[in-house]
Every structure is written in structure tokens, then in C-alpha cells.
Scaffold this motif. Sequence first.
Motif, PDB file in Angstrom:
ATOM      1  N   THR A  97       0.841  -1.204   0.000  1.00 28.89           N
ATOM      2  CA  THR A  97       0.000   0.000   0.000  1.00 28.89           C
ATOM      3  C   THR A  97       0.873   1.250   0.000  1.00 28.89           C
ATOM      4  O   THR A  97       0.622   2.211  -0.752  1.00 28.89           O
ATOM      5  CB  THR A  97      -0.934   0.006   1.221  1.00 28.89           C
ATOM      6  N   ASN A  98       1.916   1.241   0.828  1.00 21.73           N
ATOM      7  CA  ASN A  98       2.841   2.378   0.864  1.00 21.73           C
ATOM      8  C   ASN A  98       3.562   2.538  -0.471  1.00 21.73           C
ATOM      9  O   ASN A  98       3.751   3.659  -0.968  1.00 21.73           O
ATOM     10  CB  ASN A  98       3.863   2.193   1.991  1.00 21.73           C
ATOM     11  N   LEU A  99       3.969   1.412  -1.054  1.00 19.18           N
ATOM     12  CA  LEU A  99       4.664   1.455  -2.338  1.00 19.18           C
ATOM     13  C   LEU A  99       3.762   2.043  -3.420  1.00 19.18           C
ATOM     14  O   LEU A  99       4.190   2.895  -4.213  1.00 19.18           O
ATOM     15  CB  LEU A  99       5.125   0.048  -2.730  1.00 19.18           C
ATOM     16  N   GLU A 100       2.519   1.588  -3.460  1.00 17.64           N
ATOM     17  CA  GLU A 100       1.571   2.109  -4.454  1.00 17.64           C
ATOM     18  C   GLU A 100       1.375   3.609  -4.293  1.00 17.64           C
ATOM     19  O   GLU A 100       1.283   4.349  -5.291  1.00 17.64           O
ATOM     20  CB  GLU A 100       0.233   1.379  -4.328  1.00 17.64           C
ATOM     21  N   TYR A 101       1.312   4.072  -3.057  1.00 11.04           N
ATOM     22  CA  TYR A 101       1.145   5.506  -2.812  1.00 11.04           C
ATOM     23  C   TYR A 101       2.354   6.287  -3.311  1.00 11.04           C
ATOM     24  O   TYR A 101       2.213   7.321  -3.987  1.00 11.04           O
ATOM     25  CB  TYR A 101       0.923   5.769  -1.323  1.00 11.04           C
TER      26      TYR A 101
END
Length: 355
Positions: A50-54
Motif C-alpha cells: 500500500t505504501n509502495l503504491e502511494y
Amino acid sequence: REAFDWLMLYRKLRGGAAAVDGPADPFLSEASLHDVRLQPGTVYWQAQQTNLEYLLLLDADRLVWSFRTQAGLTATGTPYGGWEGPNVELRGHFVGHYLSATAKMWASTHNDTLRAKMSSVVDVLNDCQQKMGTGYLSAFPSEFFDRAEALTTVWAPYYTIHKIMQGLLDQYTVAGNSKALEMVVGMANYFSDRVKNVIQKYSIERHWASLNEETGGMNDVLYQLYTITDDLKHLTLAHLFDKPCFLGLLAVQADSISGFHSNTHIPVVVGAQMRYEVTGDALYKQIATSFMDMINSSHSYATGGTSAGEVWADPKRLAATLSTENAESCTTYNMLKGFPQLIQMDKGNSICGLL
């Protein structure tokens, strides 16, 4: 701390001796993020994704818009809003967070798209710094520091500069971008000259007074930088951000922190911890230990959080401060930064009982 581990390794590889001897070999040593991978499908892996996608979602041109404008370069696209808005005095600090976050995320995932994006942001910021030609780098004008030094109203310019310097240092120590190190050295040298000028033109008291605002972890990042450069100019500047009116209270173990703005002063203590790790000055171990003892014994709620509206209250009346403004996330984050360092300083002994 990841960055500190890498800095110490760097010094060993260089074979250089510190100008001031530090403490003995650390009791705890982190594994490099490059050597750790999360198990796919776990809740932790899902959170990381999720952090990577953001981070991949963020647009590089929008991130650097105000930096380009400030440097007199053509800015494409539209700037982000909120605290990054082009008329907001804190603009640019989120970009510093972005540089730290992407460096550590790349080390944890080796995502090629992320590396290209974060490297492009560093390249643009380097163009901005080169265009201005003084070492200064920010999304706002240096006039903000004129106001800070004149003790007039301005919204925490050193807070933002710390985020940018730390982000660039993380891009070097964690992601291996040598250009980022040159940039943060240029910034440190610029601010060394500024602070020296304030002290010579006015007084050391004027400099201390200008720090009565959120300055982030300027001392922390400068101590980290010194371990790489061995430049006493950087060590001296770090000392000049060790706020004596606050650290002095902790040095004599006076529980007089009520009324202080917590998110201003917790990063100063984290920097004091780094001073001990870098120089071996035992006073700063005592300062950090006294601070943690005060927080945990008389300034913490049952959740472990601290402060109300970012201000430490009377420890005898904490119940009266309960509201929707307790234990702000910035304050909690900075406290969490302090705990691992304190455990290492204490060699894993008495402080472990606090966790």
C-alpha cells in the motif's frame, strides 16, 4: 537506525578515525533494509505494498513545482495543495519526507520504477540548487530565514530544511545516490555561514532565540552528516542546534517540561542521543535517559502517547487534559524514533522494561 548503521559502516570502510571518539561498538546492530524482505501475503507485506503504491502514485513534477519556481526554473504541471501549496510557508517539507520514504522503500523492495522516480526528483532538486548557486535549497525564499533571525513571524523554516536534508542524506546512505550527499553538504555549508553571521552580527543569544520555533531534528541530521564528512564545521553547527534552554533542564534532571511544545523538543532530544552515539559525550546519554524517564513516569497516557495539543501538561493533572487533541501522530512518531536509540545507549539494560 538504518542511516546510522550505514554511516558507521562507511567510516570503517574508509578507515578514517573520528575527530571525537564515539562510544564502544554498539550493543544492537540493525540488519540492512537491503537484506530483509517481507513474506508475500502477510499483513505487513500488504501494508508495504500500500505504501509502495502511494509513493508510485505521486507525480514528480508536482512535487518539485515550488522548488523549480523558487529557483527561477520553468515549472510544469500544477503543484500539490495542502501544506505543499505554493503560498504555504511549510512548502517543500513533504518532498523531504518523500525522499526518505522512497529511499527506504526502494531498499526494501528494489522496485526499479520507484528508483527512477526518486532519482529524477533528486536530479531536479540538484538543478535548482545549482541554479541558485549558494548551496541553498528550498521551495521557499531565503528571506524566511531573515525573518527567523530577526525574531519576526515565520512558520518554522528550519523544520522544512531538516526534512529536505534528512531526505537527501537517506538518498545517499540508504539508496547510494552520491549526488544527494554533495547537495546536503552544500546545504549544511550554507546554513553554517548563516548561523555564523547571526552570531557575529548580533549575539549567540539571538541565535538561541531564533530556535524558539520548530526546527525539526537539525542537530540529528548534522551529527549524521559529520560522521561522513569529518568536517568540524558540520559538528559545530550540530552543536549550535542543541537547544540549551531545554537540554539544560534535562541535564540537571529537572522535570520542568510542562508548557513546552512537545513536537519542537522531542527531535532535539533525538539529536542529543545522536550526539552521544557520535561523540561519546556521556552528558547527552544522561540527558536522553532523563527525558525518557520524565515522559514515561509523568507525561504519558495509558496508550503510551504524550502531550495535549502538542504541549506537555502538568503531570499531576493529565486526566484533565483528555480531549481529541492528545498524542498527535507527529509527536508519537518522534518518540518512537527515540526509543531504539535509547535502548542501544543503555546496552539493553534498564530501559528495556519500558517497552
